[in-house]
Motif scaffolding. Structure first.
Motif, mmCIF file in Angstrom:
data_model
loop_
_atom_site.group_PDB
_atom_site.id
_atom_site.type_symbol
_atom_site.label_atom_id
_atom_site.label_comp_id
_atom_site.label_asym_id
_atom_site.label_seq_id
_atom_site.Cartn_x
_atom_site.Cartn_y
_atom_site.Cartn_z
ATOM 1 N N THR A 234 8.333 -4.218 -4.925
ATOM 2 C CA THR A 234 9.765 -3.941 -4.859
ATOM 3 C C THR A 234 10.070 -2.579 -5.471
ATOM 4 O OG1 THR A 234 10.320 -6.294 -5.019
ATOM 5 C CG2 THR A 234 12.069 -4.733 -5.519
ATOM 6 N N LEU A 235 10.885 -1.793 -4.774
ATOM 7 C CA LEU A 235 11.373 -0.523 -5.291
ATOM 8 C C LEU A 235 12.762 -0.742 -5.882
ATOM 9 C CD1 LEU A 235 11.384 2.672 -5.456
ATOM 10 C CD2 LEU A 235 12.536 2.590 -3.241
ATOM 11 N N ARG A 236 12.962 -0.305 -7.098
ATOM 12 C CA ARG A 236 14.290 -0.373 -7.725
ATOM 13 C C ARG A 236 14.944 0.994 -7.606
ATOM 14 N NH1 ARG A 236 11.114 -4.105 -9.855
ATOM 15 N NH2 ARG A 236 12.039 -6.114 -10.474
ATOM 16 N N LYS B 75 4.471 -1.519 9.343
ATOM 17 C CA LYS B 75 4.227 -0.903 10.657
ATOM 18 C C LYS B 75 3.020 0.021 10.624
ATOM 19 C CE LYS B 75 8.175 1.115 11.337
ATOM 20 N NZ LYS B 75 9.290 1.850 12.016
ATOM 21 N N VAL B 76 2.598 0.460 9.439
ATOM 22 C CA VAL B 76 1.509 1.426 9.324
ATOM 23 C C VAL B 76 0.155 0.739 9.149
ATOM 24 C CG1 VAL B 76 0.617 3.399 8.027
ATOM 25 C CG2 VAL B 76 3.092 3.118 8.343
ATOM 26 N N CYS B 77 0.071 -0.124 8.129
ATOM 27 C CA CYS B 77 -1.224 -0.743 7.820
ATOM 28 C C CYS B 77 -1.303 -2.220 8.189
ATOM 29 C CB CYS B 77 -1.558 -0.579 6.344
ATOM 30 S SG CYS B 77 -0.469 -1.516 5.243
ATOM 31 N N ASN C 173 0.813 -1.221 0.000
ATOM 32 C CA ASN C 173 0.000 0.000 0.000
ATOM 33 C C ASN C 173 0.850 1.276 0.000
ATOM 34 O OD1 ASN C 173 -2.503 -1.452 0.129
ATOM 35 N ND2 ASN C 173 -2.086 -1.841 2.310
ATOM 36 N N ASP C 174 2.135 1.121 -0.257
ATOM 37 C CA ASP C 174 3.065 2.266 -0.343
ATOM 38 C C ASP C 174 3.206 3.029 0.972
ATOM 39 O OD1 ASP C 174 3.505 1.741 -3.070
ATOM 40 O OD2 ASP C 174 1.738 2.914 -3.634
#
Length: 350
Positions: free
Chosen positions: A265-267, A236-238, A220-221
């Protein structure tokens, strides 16, 4: 025969007559070879992209100078099977002026501490090499080894061109692997040195610094699983799971190597290394002062340096602006709303 190219390295090119003579000899060569009315301009402003007639290209080369690294005049009629240019050494004897291979020039820029190395096969060097040296010698070998005996392209050059085609054509990794397998098994000689998979291609070029880092992200970014959060299994947030779930047994999905598969995944392309490379490579390094040397006339705006925001920054941060090579970073959100203000729209006017 290609004209002598020693003039391309002249520093004081504006006042040196031999530089002007070199420009004229190059233009004679290019227009004779191509037989056209216009050619690509290889000055530092046009970078072999813009074209022009003889007068335009000559003026640009005299004002903006030539791109030093462009020593193999491929776009201007030079071919690999032609004789090399000749120059005179300090003793008055003629010697071959070798074309500086583009791949080798790139390696010299990336590893300037090894600029005096002439060959990767230095049998007399028994000293234990550090990691940087091992990477350099490995890349140097790949930049010189032909794909197969008699081939004009080195393994590194061929791979870079193939990956460039992959990017332009938006090929998948699987499709690229299929192409390599076809080339290696069906077209190329049995002793070819071209890898047969996308994975092996990336390993060969990894030390060029063209790779990226992968960081797991919340589906969820909400956050990145990075630094102090690197070992977490849920957001930790959602509270969303970090890993993909197998719908059949409700367990975490794993790849063939037994590693769990993240949901997102973030590149990440490290910024620091790319800023350092601006100064390591001669061509982009010479362009870092473009904003200072190419300001517009008053009343004309063609670059942010001509705007009031840039000038205000210069007044506020005088110490930073003393060195024109310092890099200014701009943030482009591209429609992303960072402050969660969803009921209003930001309108940009002129």
């Amino acid at each position: 025969m290609t004209p002598n190219k020693d003039w391309m390295a002249i520093v004081d090119y504006i006042n040196d007559e031999s530089y002007k003579a070199g420009v004229d000899s190059f233009l004679d060569f290019a227009f004779q070879k191509l037989g056209t009315e216009t050619i690509r301009c290889l000055c530092l402003k046009c970078l072999n992209i813009e074209t022009g007639d003889r007068d335009k290209v000559r003026n640009h080369l005299l004002v903006y100078r030539i791109v030093k690294r462009y020593t193999f005049w491929y776009h201007h009629g030079k071919r690999r099977d032609e004789p090399q240019s000749m120059s005179i050494d300090g003793d008055g004897d003629f010697e071959g002026n070798e074309n500086q291979d583009e791949m080798l020039g790139m390696l010299r820029d990336l590893y300037p501490q090894y600029n005096n190395v002439s060959s990767p096969y230095d049998e007399n060097n028994v000293e234990e090499r550090n990691d940087d040296a091992k990477r350099f010698y490995s890349l140097l070998k790949d930049s010189k080894d032909p794909v197969y005996e008699g081939c004009n392209s080195s393994r590194m050059s061929a791979l870079l061109k193939l990956l460039h085609i992959k990017t332009l054509g938006r090929w998948s990794n699987e499709l690229f692997t299929m192409l390599l397998e076809f080339l290696v098994k069906e077209l190329l000689p049995g002793r070819s040195k071209l890898p047969d998979s996308y994975y092996d291609s990336k390993k060969i070029l990894k030390d060029l610094g063209l790779s990226y880092q992968k960081i797991n992200a919340c589906i969820n970014d909400c956050m990145l699983y990075w630094r102090e959060n690197e070992e977490l299994d849920s957001c930790k947030v959602c509270g969303a799971s970090r890993w993909k779930i197998d719908k059949r047994n409700r367990e975490d999905k794993c790849n063939k190597k037994g590693k769990r598969i993240p949901q997102k995944t973030l590149r990440y392309f490290p910024l620091k290394q790319r800023l350092q490379r601006l100064y390591m490579c001669s061509k982009p390094a010479s362009l870092t002062t473009w904003h200072r040397d190419n300001k517009s006339k008053p009343g004309i705006m063609k670059h942010p340096v001509d705007g009031s925001t840039w000038q205000s920054f210069d007044k506020t941060h005088g110490d930073f602006t003393l060195d024109p090579r310092n890099i200014r970073l701009g943030l482009a959100t591209d429609g992303f709303q960072p402050f969660r203000i969803r009921k209003h729209h930001i309108v940009y006017g002129q």
